[in-house]
Structure formats: C-alpha cells, structure tokens
Design a protein around this motif. Structure first.
Motif, PDB file in Angstrom:
ATOM      1  N   VAL A 152       0.844  -1.207   0.000  1.00 34.71           N
ATOM      2  CA  VAL A 152       0.000   0.000   0.000  1.00 34.71           C
ATOM      3  C   VAL A 152       0.872   1.246   0.000  1.00 34.71           C
ATOM      4  N   LEU A 153       2.144   1.089   0.325  1.00 39.33           N
ATOM      5  CA  LEU A 153       3.084   2.212   0.331  1.00 39.33           C
ATOM      6  C   LEU A 153       3.795   2.273  -1.013  1.00 39.33           C
ATOM      7  N   HIS A 154       3.848   3.444  -1.569  1.00 40.32           N
ATOM      8  CA  HIS A 154       4.565   3.612  -2.834  1.00 40.32           C
ATOM      9  C   HIS A 154       5.538   4.772  -2.696  1.00 40.32           C
ATOM     10  N   ALA A 155       6.777   4.520  -2.994  1.00 38.95           N
ATOM     11  CA  ALA A 155       7.793   5.570  -2.996  1.00 38.95           C
ATOM     12  C   ALA A 155       8.246   5.762  -4.440  1.00 38.95           C
ATOM     13  N   HIS A 156       7.876   6.878  -5.022  1.00 36.86           N
ATOM     14  CA  HIS A 156       8.313   7.181  -6.381  1.00 36.86           C
ATOM     15  C   HIS A 156       9.835   7.306  -6.385  1.00 36.86           C
ATOM     16  N   PRO A 157      10.495   6.873  -7.442  1.00 40.58           N
ATOM     17  CA  PRO A 157      11.965   6.957  -7.480  1.00 40.58           C
ATOM     18  C   PRO A 157      12.517   8.353  -7.180  1.00 40.58           C
ATOM     19  N   THR A 158      11.776   9.394  -7.499  1.00 40.50           N
ATOM     20  CA  THR A 158      12.270  10.739  -7.201  1.00 40.50           C
ATOM     21  C   THR A 158      12.326  11.006  -5.706  1.00 40.50           C
ATOM     22  N   ALA A 159      11.522  10.286  -4.919  1.00 41.99           N
ATOM     23  CA  ALA A 159      11.489  10.491  -3.467  1.00 41.99           C
ATOM     24  C   ALA A 159      12.624   9.762  -2.767  1.00 41.99           C
ATOM     25  N   ILE A 160      13.104   8.699  -3.370  1.00 42.93           N
ATOM     26  CA  ILE A 160      14.139   7.908  -2.703  1.00 42.93           C
ATOM     27  C   ILE A 160      15.494   8.034  -3.387  1.00 42.93           C
ATOM     28  N   ALA A 161      15.614   9.042  -4.232  1.00 44.69           N
ATOM     29  CA  ALA A 161      16.901   9.301  -4.869  1.00 44.69           C
ATOM     30  C   ALA A 161      17.862   9.874  -3.848  1.00 44.69           C
ATOM     31  N   THR A 162      19.102   9.524  -3.991  1.00 47.54           N
ATOM     32  CA  THR A 162      20.103  10.109  -3.107  1.00 47.54           C
ATOM     33  C   THR A 162      20.222  11.594  -3.444  1.00 47.54           C
ATOM     34  N   PRO A 163      20.460  12.445  -2.456  1.00 50.82           N
ATOM     35  CA  PRO A 163      20.577  13.879  -2.727  1.00 50.82           C
ATOM     36  C   PRO A 163      21.609  14.200  -3.804  1.00 50.82           C
ATOM     37  N   ALA A 164      22.735  13.485  -3.832  1.00 54.97           N
ATOM     38  CA  ALA A 164      23.769  13.736  -4.841  1.00 54.97           C
ATOM     39  C   ALA A 164      23.255  13.410  -6.232  1.00 54.97           C
ATOM     40  N   ALA A 165      22.506  12.297  -6.365  1.00 56.88           N
ATOM     41  CA  ALA A 165      21.969  11.914  -7.666  1.00 56.88           C
ATOM     42  C   ALA A 165      20.954  12.932  -8.152  1.00 56.88           C
ATOM     43  N   THR A 166      20.135  13.438  -7.245  1.00 59.16           N
ATOM     44  CA  THR A 166      19.138  14.431  -7.610  1.00 59.16           C
ATOM     45  C   THR A 166      19.815  15.698  -8.121  1.00 59.16           C
ATOM     46  N   ALA A 167      20.883  16.125  -7.460  1.00 58.83           N
ATOM     47  CA  ALA A 167      21.578  17.353  -7.837  1.00 58.83           C
ATOM     48  C   ALA A 167      22.279  17.222  -9.182  1.00 58.83           C
ATOM     49  N   THR A 168      22.771  16.016  -9.491  1.00 55.90           N
ATOM     50  CA  THR A 168      23.518  15.830 -10.733  1.00 55.90           C
ATOM     51  C   THR A 168      22.661  15.316 -11.872  1.00 55.90           C
ATOM     52  N   GLY A 169      21.409  14.933 -11.553  1.00 51.92           N
ATOM     53  CA  GLY A 169      20.539  14.384 -12.594  1.00 51.92           C
ATOM     54  C   GLY A 169      20.788  12.915 -12.848  1.00 51.92           C
ATOM     55  N   ALA A 170      21.602  12.270 -12.015  1.00 50.82           N
ATOM     56  CA  ALA A 170      21.896  10.849 -12.169  1.00 50.82           C
ATOM     57  C   ALA A 170      20.661  10.023 -11.834  1.00 50.82           C
ATOM     58  N   ALA A 171      20.685   8.770 -12.225  1.00 44.45           N
ATOM     59  CA  ALA A 171      19.572   7.877 -11.932  1.00 44.45           C
ATOM     60  C   ALA A 171      19.434   7.703 -10.429  1.00 44.45           C
ATOM     61  N   PRO A 172      18.187   7.660  -9.917  1.00 50.24           N
ATOM     62  CA  PRO A 172      17.990   7.527  -8.483  1.00 50.24           C
ATOM     63  C   PRO A 172      18.385   6.151  -7.970  1.00 50.24           C
ATOM     64  N   GLU A 173      18.770   6.111  -6.702  1.00 47.64           N
ATOM     65  CA  GLU A 173      19.068   4.853  -6.028  1.00 47.64           C
ATOM     66  C   GLU A 173      17.745   4.138  -5.840  1.00 47.64           C
ATOM     67  N   VAL A 174      17.721   2.848  -6.097  1.00 55.62           N
ATOM     68  CA  VAL A 174      16.491   2.079  -5.945  1.00 55.62           C
ATOM     69  C   VAL A 174      16.456   1.555  -4.519  1.00 55.62           C
ATOM     70  N   ALA A 175      15.358   1.821  -3.830  1.00 57.63           N
ATOM     71  CA  ALA A 175      15.181   1.342  -2.460  1.00 57.63           C
ATOM     72  C   ALA A 175      13.728   0.999  -2.260  1.00 57.63           C
ATOM     73  N   SER A 176      13.460   0.015  -1.440  1.00 58.19           N
ATOM     74  CA  SER A 176      12.071  -0.350  -1.173  1.00 58.19           C
ATOM     75  C   SER A 176      11.562   0.373   0.042  1.00 58.19           C
TER      76      SER A 176
END
Length: 176
Positions: A152-176
């Motif tokens: 029932v919980l959904h974390a969009h990849p943009t929410a669980i991206a590492t801050p460094a990946a978000t800043a550089t535009g890199a692919a987000p870290e996949v986490a459950s």
C-alpha cells in the motif's frame, strides 16, 4: 489560490511494533522531559523509503535487525519537537514484523538508555512516561489485528533518490 502557513511544521516518523510472547519491545531514552518509553522509532531521512527508515531506526535503537511484514497504520499527533523545541505535527507510520539478529557489539543510538520488553498492561500503566501519545494507540491497533500489506506504500523513485543523484541528474538509487 492556495496559501500555506510557514508556521506549520510536520515531521514524518516511523515506528516498529515488535511483539514476542505477549511482550513488546520498547526503548527507554533520554529526552528534554526526562526518561521516556517509545517503540523503536525515528525520523524519515532524505532519500529514504518508509520501509528502509524503520529498518534503520530499529537497528540504531535496539542493535537488532528488523524485517517489516505489515503496516499497522498511519497516525498524527502534535507536540513539541525533539529537534528544535517548536510545535510540530508528527505523522507516524507504524510497522510490525520480525525481529532479527542482535549485533551485540553495536552501540545504541545517542540518548537510548536501554531496550525493555513490556506487556500491553505494563505499557498502559506507564502512559505518563511515553515519548509519544501514539505509543499505546499503535499497540492497541496491533492487538486489534490491524495490518496492511506493505505494497500500500509507494515511494516514487524521485522520493528515494540520493541527494547527490538528484543534484547531478543521475539515476535515483532504488530502495524499497
């Protein structure tokens, strides 16, 4: 037009409700109000899913691994922030699951004095020493059999991206 008050502050937290033989695992911790009891619990960190957060917090506060199996519920309360002393709305996601191995050499998180196993009656009897008004509420919901599948919980990849990946535009870290 949507006007949002800058005075309102919400904090997302997670908690682990762990029962074994009719007893629940709690932590006793130092707070500004003295020693208090709580479930293993803490704040969601940037780039972290709710499931990863409860696994991390349980390990940090009890030195045990934890495998979440179900969401008990989502809760709101209001109180004084432990971080800055301000008025805060807490949004708590309470999980139940399996307690795993103890890492005997692991030091407990700052402020955690000890872990303790208590019955529901013992927890209810020390309500004035609870860290959160939700401690007993989530135990009661657990005892009532409330369980929701973790999907029932959904974390969009943009929410669980590492801050460094978000800043550089890199692919987000996949986490459950």
């Amino acid at each position: 037009m949507c006007i949002m008050s800058r005075e309102w502050n919400a904090s997302v937290t997670v908690a682990a409700v762990i029962e074994r033989g009719g007893r629940f695992l709690l932590v006793e911790e130092e707070t500004a109000d003295g020693l208090r009891f709580n479930q293993p619990a803490g704040h969601l960190e940037p780039g972290e899913s709710l499931v990863r957060a409860v696994i991390r917090e349980t390990l940090e506060e009890t030195a045990h691994t934890f495998e979440p199996r179900a969401l008990i519920g989502c809760y709101m309360s209001r109180g004084r922030s432990s971080r800055d002393g301000g008025d805060t709305t807490y949004i708590r996601f309470a999980f139940t699951g399996d307690l795993g191995a103890l890492d005997a050499g692991r030091q407990l998180d700052t402020g955690i004095v000890r872990t303790v196993w208590m019955t529901a009656e013992e927890i209810r009897a020390c309500a004035s020493q609870h860290r959160s008004p939700l401690v007993m509420v989530v135990v009661d919901d657990y005892l009532a059999g409330k369980r929701f599948a973790l999907d029932v919980l959904h974390a969009h990849p943009t929410a669980i991206a590492t801050p460094a990946a978000t800043a550089t535009g890199a692919a987000p870290e996949v986490a459950s």
